[in-house]
Design a protein around this motif. Structure first.
Motif, PDB file in Angstrom:
ATOM      1  N   ARG A  55      63.810  30.392 -61.611  1.00  0.00           N
ATOM      2  CA  ARG A  55      64.231  29.039 -61.245  1.00  0.00           C
ATOM      3  C   ARG A  55      65.416  28.526 -62.071  1.00  0.00           C
ATOM      4  NH1 ARG A  55      59.191  27.250 -64.372  1.00  0.00           N
ATOM      5  NH2 ARG A  55      60.103  26.602 -66.349  1.00  0.00           N
ATOM      6  N   ALA A  56      65.924  29.350 -62.986  1.00  0.00           N
ATOM      7  CA  ALA A  56      66.958  28.905 -63.929  1.00  0.00           C
ATOM      8  C   ALA A  56      68.221  28.430 -63.216  1.00  0.00           C
ATOM      9  CB  ALA A  56      67.299  30.011 -64.910  1.00  0.00           C
ATOM     10  N   VAL A  57      68.849  27.440 -63.833  1.00  0.00           N
ATOM     11  CA  VAL A  57      70.146  26.925 -63.402  1.00  0.00           C
ATOM     12  C   VAL A  57      71.147  27.263 -64.500  1.00  0.00           C
ATOM     13  CG1 VAL A  57      69.098  25.080 -62.026  1.00  0.00           C
ATOM     14  CG2 VAL A  57      69.686  24.645 -64.421  1.00  0.00           C
ATOM     15  N   ASP A  58      72.404  26.916 -64.298  1.00  0.00           N
ATOM     16  CA  ASP A  58      73.406  27.176 -65.328  1.00  0.00           C
ATOM     17  C   ASP A  58      73.022  26.474 -66.617  1.00  0.00           C
ATOM     18  OD1 ASP A  58      75.009  28.773 -63.741  1.00  0.00           O
ATOM     19  OD2 ASP A  58      76.305  27.117 -63.101  1.00  0.00           O
ATOM     20  N   GLY A  59      73.170  27.176 -67.725  1.00  0.00           N
ATOM     21  CA  GLY A  59      72.859  26.622 -69.029  1.00  0.00           C
ATOM     22  C   GLY A  59      72.007  27.588 -69.826  1.00  0.00           C
ATOM     23  N   PRO A  60      71.730  27.237 -71.067  1.00  0.00           N
ATOM     24  CA  PRO A  60      70.923  28.115 -71.908  1.00  0.00           C
ATOM     25  C   PRO A  60      69.487  28.227 -71.401  1.00  0.00           C
ATOM     26  CG  PRO A  60      71.533  26.108 -73.098  1.00  0.00           C
ATOM     27  CD  PRO A  60      72.169  26.039 -71.750  1.00  0.00           C
ATOM     28  N   ILE A  61      68.866  29.340 -71.736  1.00  0.00           N
ATOM     29  CA  ILE A  61      67.468  29.600 -71.402  1.00  0.00           C
ATOM     30  C   ILE A  61      66.695  29.722 -72.710  1.00  0.00           C
ATOM     31  CG2 ILE A  61      65.861  31.290 -70.407  1.00  0.00           C
ATOM     32  CD1 ILE A  61      68.027  31.998 -68.382  1.00  0.00           C
ATOM     33  N   VAL A  62      65.484  29.149 -72.745  1.00  0.00           N
ATOM     34  CA  VAL A  62      64.625  29.244 -73.926  1.00  0.00           C
ATOM     35  C   VAL A  62      63.196  29.533 -73.491  1.00  0.00           C
ATOM     36  CG1 VAL A  62      63.724  28.074 -75.975  1.00  0.00           C
ATOM     37  CG2 VAL A  62      66.070  27.613 -75.214  1.00  0.00           C
ATOM     38  N   GLU A  97      64.653  23.259 -66.097  1.00  0.00           N
ATOM     39  CA  GLU A  97      64.337  24.446 -65.307  1.00  0.00           C
ATOM     40  C   GLU A  97      64.438  25.743 -66.110  1.00  0.00           C
ATOM     41  OE1 GLU A  97      66.277  21.365 -62.619  1.00  0.00           O
ATOM     42  OE2 GLU A  97      66.692  22.189 -64.613  1.00  0.00           O
ATOM     43  N   ASN A  98      65.093  25.681 -67.265  1.00  0.00           N
ATOM     44  CA  ASN A  98      65.398  26.885 -68.049  1.00  0.00           C
ATOM     45  C   ASN A  98      64.479  27.069 -69.252  1.00  0.00           C
ATOM     46  OD1 ASN A  98      67.456  26.871 -66.209  1.00  0.00           O
ATOM     47  ND2 ASN A  98      69.087  27.139 -67.688  1.00  0.00           N
ATOM     48  N   MET A  99      63.373  26.330 -69.275  1.00  0.00           N
ATOM     49  CA  MET A  99      62.440  26.455 -70.405  1.00  0.00           C
ATOM     50  C   MET A  99      61.067  26.868 -69.903  1.00  0.00           C
ATOM     51  SD  MET A  99      63.511  23.219 -72.785  1.00  0.00           S
ATOM     52  CE  MET A  99      63.826  21.990 -71.519  1.00  0.00           C
TER      53      MET A  99
END
Length: 124
Positions: A55-62, A97-99
């Protein structure tokens, strides 16, 4: 005696890593009703190609892998995760969305340091 392990596509300075570890420790002790002396935090920086989330969008992932003593209620774990996500979003602009957080629970005696072995959690 938790071990809170972060994998992130962030590039953090030493000061930022220390501040993150301190903040997460504060959140953990508040939300999990414990003290800070036994909280362990690791932060691993990863290349963006190393971490994937559908589900990630642009930006950092954690990702947070929280190895904790069993027994805490869902509400405490959820509050800790949400407060940690909020801190990551505010401090490092990580999109919601990126966590992701995953909790693994262990019997107290499987968590130990040189000077102590954990017991069972007897809180609420």
């Amino acid at each position: 005696m938790p071990l809170l392990q972060f994998e992130a596509t962030l590039s953090l300075s030493t000061a930022e890593k220390t501040a993150l570890a301190d903040r997460v420790t504060d959140i953990y002790t508040t939300e999990m009703a414990t003290t800070a002396g036994h909280v362990a935090v690791s932060i691993r920086e990863r290349d963006p190609a190393d971490l994937h989330l559908g589900r990630a969008v642009d930006g950092p992932i954690v990702f947070l892998d929280a190895e904790i003593r069993r027994g805490r209620p869902f509400e405490r774990k959820r509050a800790f995760a949400l407060e940690t996500f909020a801190a990551l979003g505010e401090t490092f602009d990580v999109p919601d969305e990126n966590m992701k957080a995953v909790f693994t629970e262990h019997p107290g005696d499987q968590m130990m340091g040189v000077d102590r072995v954990g017991g069972e959690w007897d809180g609420e």
